[in-house]
Design a protein around this motif. Structure first.
Motif, PDB file in Angstrom:
ATOM      1  N   ALA A  15       0.828  -1.210   0.000  1.00 37.39           N
ATOM      2  CA  ALA A  15       0.000   0.000   0.000  1.00 37.39           C
ATOM      3  C   ALA A  15       0.860   1.257   0.000  1.00 37.39           C
ATOM      4  CB  ALA A  15      -0.928  -0.008   1.209  1.00 37.39           C
ATOM      5  N   ILE A  16       1.936   1.252   0.772  1.00 37.69           N
ATOM      6  CA  ILE A  16       2.849   2.409   0.789  1.00 37.69           C
ATOM      7  C   ILE A  16       3.382   2.669  -0.617  1.00 37.69           C
ATOM      8  CG2 ILE A  16       5.019   3.362   1.662  1.00 37.69           C
ATOM      9  CD1 ILE A  16       4.622   1.462   4.132  1.00 37.69           C
ATOM     10  N   TYR A  17       3.868   1.612  -1.260  1.00 32.64           N
ATOM     11  CA  TYR A  17       4.451   1.768  -2.588  1.00 32.64           C
ATOM     12  C   TYR A  17       3.400   2.134  -3.627  1.00 32.64           C
ATOM     13  CZ  TYR A  17       9.158   0.373  -1.277  1.00 32.64           C
ATOM     14  OH  TYR A  17      10.416   0.349  -0.723  1.00 32.64           O
ATOM     15  N   GLN A  18       2.180   1.617  -3.468  1.00 32.33           N
ATOM     16  CA  GLN A  18       1.113   1.979  -4.400  1.00 32.33           C
ATOM     17  C   GLN A  18       0.812   3.476  -4.296  1.00 32.33           C
ATOM     18  OE1 GLN A  18      -1.793  -0.969  -5.221  1.00 32.33           O
ATOM     19  NE2 GLN A  18      -3.520   0.425  -5.039  1.00 32.33           N
ATOM     20  N   GLU A  31      -1.623  12.033 -14.174  1.00 28.98           N
ATOM     21  CA  GLU A  31      -2.476  10.845 -14.312  1.00 28.98           C
ATOM     22  C   GLU A  31      -3.063  10.432 -12.964  1.00 28.98           C
ATOM     23  OE1 GLU A  31      -1.799   6.101 -15.202  1.00 28.98           O
ATOM     24  OE2 GLU A  31      -0.484   7.547 -16.194  1.00 28.98           O
ATOM     25  N   ILE A  32      -4.393  10.452 -12.851  1.00 28.69           N
ATOM     26  CA  ILE A  32      -5.086  10.039 -11.635  1.00 28.69           C
ATOM     27  C   ILE A  32      -5.891   8.777 -11.935  1.00 28.69           C
ATOM     28  CG2 ILE A  32      -6.855  10.642  -9.930  1.00 28.69           C
ATOM     29  CD1 ILE A  32      -6.030  13.552 -10.216  1.00 28.69           C
ATOM     30  N   ASN A  33      -5.488   7.667 -11.328  1.00 28.72           N
ATOM     31  CA  ASN A  33      -6.175   6.394 -11.534  1.00 28.72           C
ATOM     32  C   ASN A  33      -7.068   6.120 -10.325  1.00 28.72           C
ATOM     33  OD1 ASN A  33      -6.854   3.587 -11.697  1.00 28.72           O
ATOM     34  ND2 ASN A  33      -5.167   3.310 -13.135  1.00 28.72           N
ATOM     35  N   ILE A  34      -8.349   6.396 -10.480  1.00 32.81           N
ATOM     36  CA  ILE A  34      -9.287   6.331  -9.362  1.00 32.81           C
ATOM     37  C   ILE A  34      -9.382   4.935  -8.758  1.00 32.81           C
ATOM     38  CG2 ILE A  34     -11.725   6.557  -8.730  1.00 32.81           C
ATOM     39  CD1 ILE A  34     -10.271   9.219  -9.010  1.00 32.81           C
ATOM     40  N   SER A  35      -9.405   3.901  -9.594  1.00 29.10           N
ATOM     41  CA  SER A  35      -9.571   2.542  -9.076  1.00 29.10           C
ATOM     42  C   SER A  35      -8.372   2.101  -8.236  1.00 29.10           C
ATOM     43  CB  SER A  35      -9.798   1.549 -10.222  1.00 29.10           C
ATOM     44  OG  SER A  35      -8.669   1.481 -11.071  1.00 29.10           O
ATOM     45  N   ILE A  36      -7.195   2.597  -8.563  1.00 29.04           N
ATOM     46  CA  ILE A  36      -5.994   2.273  -7.786  1.00 29.04           C
ATOM     47  C   ILE A  36      -5.959   3.083  -6.490  1.00 29.04           C
ATOM     48  CG2 ILE A  36      -3.462   2.495  -7.765  1.00 29.04           C
ATOM     49  CD1 ILE A  36      -3.440   1.715 -10.696  1.00 29.04           C
ATOM     50  N   ILE A  37      -6.488   4.289  -6.534  1.00 29.53           N
ATOM     51  CA  ILE A  37      -6.439   5.187  -5.381  1.00 29.53           C
ATOM     52  C   ILE A  37      -7.522   4.882  -4.352  1.00 29.53           C
ATOM     53  CG2 ILE A  37      -6.731   7.622  -4.696  1.00 29.53           C
ATOM     54  CD1 ILE A  37      -5.310   8.365  -7.346  1.00 29.53           C
ATOM     55  N   GLU A  38      -8.674   4.382  -4.799  1.00 29.17           N
ATOM     56  CA  GLU A  38      -9.812   4.173  -3.891  1.00 29.17           C
ATOM     57  C   GLU A  38      -9.476   3.350  -2.644  1.00 29.17           C
ATOM     58  OE1 GLU A  38     -14.471   2.674  -3.831  1.00 29.17           O
ATOM     59  OE2 GLU A  38     -13.140   2.030  -5.458  1.00 29.17           O
ATOM     60  N   PRO A  39      -8.816   2.176  -2.754  1.00 29.93           N
ATOM     61  CA  PRO A  39      -8.514   1.417  -1.526  1.00 29.93           C
ATOM     62  C   PRO A  39      -7.579   2.152  -0.582  1.00 29.93           C
ATOM     63  CG  PRO A  39      -7.381   0.456  -3.417  1.00 29.93           C
ATOM     64  CD  PRO A  39      -8.349   1.459  -3.954  1.00 29.93           C
ATOM     65  N   LEU A  62      -4.649  -3.995  -4.205  1.00 29.93           N
ATOM     66  CA  LEU A  62      -3.272  -3.536  -3.984  1.00 29.93           C
ATOM     67  C   LEU A  62      -2.273  -4.243  -4.908  1.00 29.93           C
ATOM     68  CD1 LEU A  62      -3.121  -3.387  -0.068  1.00 29.93           C
ATOM     69  CD2 LEU A  62      -3.511  -1.501  -1.660  1.00 29.93           C
ATOM     70  N   ASN A  63      -2.781  -4.908  -5.943  1.00 29.95           N
ATOM     71  CA  ASN A  63      -1.886  -5.658  -6.831  1.00 29.95           C
ATOM     72  C   ASN A  63      -0.806  -4.784  -7.451  1.00 29.95           C
ATOM     73  OD1 ASN A  63      -3.071  -8.119  -6.385  1.00 29.95           O
ATOM     74  ND2 ASN A  63      -4.359  -8.085  -8.226  1.00 29.95           N
ATOM     75  N   THR A  64      -1.178  -3.543  -7.790  1.00 30.82           N
ATOM     76  CA  THR A  64      -0.195  -2.627  -8.398  1.00 30.82           C
ATOM     77  C   THR A  64       0.950  -2.345  -7.433  1.00 30.82           C
ATOM     78  OG1 THR A  64      -1.924  -1.573  -9.721  1.00 30.82           O
ATOM     79  CG2 THR A  64       0.121  -0.342  -9.421  1.00 30.82           C
ATOM     80  N   PHE A  68       4.896  -3.623  -7.506  1.00 31.07           N
ATOM     81  CA  PHE A  68       5.951  -2.608  -7.398  1.00 31.07           C
ATOM     82  C   PHE A  68       6.913  -2.969  -6.264  1.00 31.07           C
ATOM     83  CE2 PHE A  68       7.986   1.401  -6.632  1.00 31.07           C
ATOM     84  CZ  PHE A  68       7.988   2.054  -7.853  1.00 31.07           C
ATOM     85  N   LEU A  69       6.346  -3.406  -5.136  1.00 29.95           N
ATOM     86  CA  LEU A  69       7.162  -3.826  -3.991  1.00 29.95           C
ATOM     87  C   LEU A  69       8.101  -4.959  -4.387  1.00 29.95           C
ATOM     88  CD1 LEU A  69       7.891  -4.121  -0.939  1.00 29.95           C
ATOM     89  CD2 LEU A  69       5.813  -5.510  -0.712  1.00 29.95           C
TER      90      LEU A  69
END
Length: 202
Positions: A15-18, A31-39, A62-64, A68-69
């Motif tokens: 979550a930190i890295y996301q 670029e604002i990705n709402i679906s990635i930001i919502e959680p 949190l897959n993204t 990344f992690l």
């Protein structure tokens, strides 16, 4: 118990890295990705939950960040991101100084608990404005402030700036969760391979 602790640490690290990666994308690309930001936004308001998975709605959200992690831990030099790592380090320093000011945490908990607006993809910008103001009135008073690099045409956009501050608050929330789960940089060093594996299998 150890396995659950490491799982919780991995989730919160993801979550930190996301959050930090989304800050970078907004700052440089607008670029604002709402679906990635919502959680991530959801996690800020969950101040009493003991279930770390529910805090982020679902681990799948949190897959993204988990991917990344993994790349940060076991990837080659080209897959590691120095800018995001800098944000991670800066957040750790900031939280250390925040811990000396209990009044900030009291105000954060109070104002977050009083916010009743539901969290949905179509109102995340409204949440971002609320969280941005909260960040400015609390965390921004603590030194050293986190400096976000980027393209000035995106950084000066009001909506982008609010979302960046709200994501900084999200990252701080997740960093605190990581620490509460037993996380530390020493444990990342000790269990790097296990964390990277969990980041794939969760």
């Amino acid at each position: 118990m150890f396995k659950q602790e490491l799982k919780n640490e991995t989730i919160s690290l993801g979550a930190i890295y996301q959050a930090c990666n989304e800050i970078k994308k907004i700052a440089w690309q607008g670029e604002i990705n709402i679906s990635i930001i919502e959680p991530l936004i959801n996690s800020v308001y969950q101040t009493t939950s003991n279930d770390i998975e529910d805090i982020y709605i679902s681990i799948n959200r949190l897959n993204t960040g988990l991917d990344f992690l993994r790349r940060q831990l076991v990837g080659d030099a080209f897959s590691k991101d120095a800018e995001v790592t800098r944000y991670f380090e800066a957040i750790g320093i900031l939280i250390k100084n925040m811990n000396k000011k209990e009044d900030i945490f009291i105000r954060l908990r109070k104002e977050l608990s009083e916010q009743t607006m539901p969290i949905q993809e179509d109102n995340l910008n409204e949440h971002a404005l609320f969280l941005s103001d909260l960040y400015l009135n609390t965390i921004s008073t603590v030194e050293p402030r986190i400096i976000v690099n980027g393209d000035n045409k995106y950084l000066t956009n009001t909506k982008n700036a609010a979302m960046i501050r709200s994501l900084l608050l999200c990252a701080i929330r997740s960093y605190i969760l990581w620490q509460q789960s037993g996380g530390s940089k020493f444990r990342i060093f000790l269990f790097k391979k296990q964390i990277a594996k969990l980041a794939v299998t969760l």
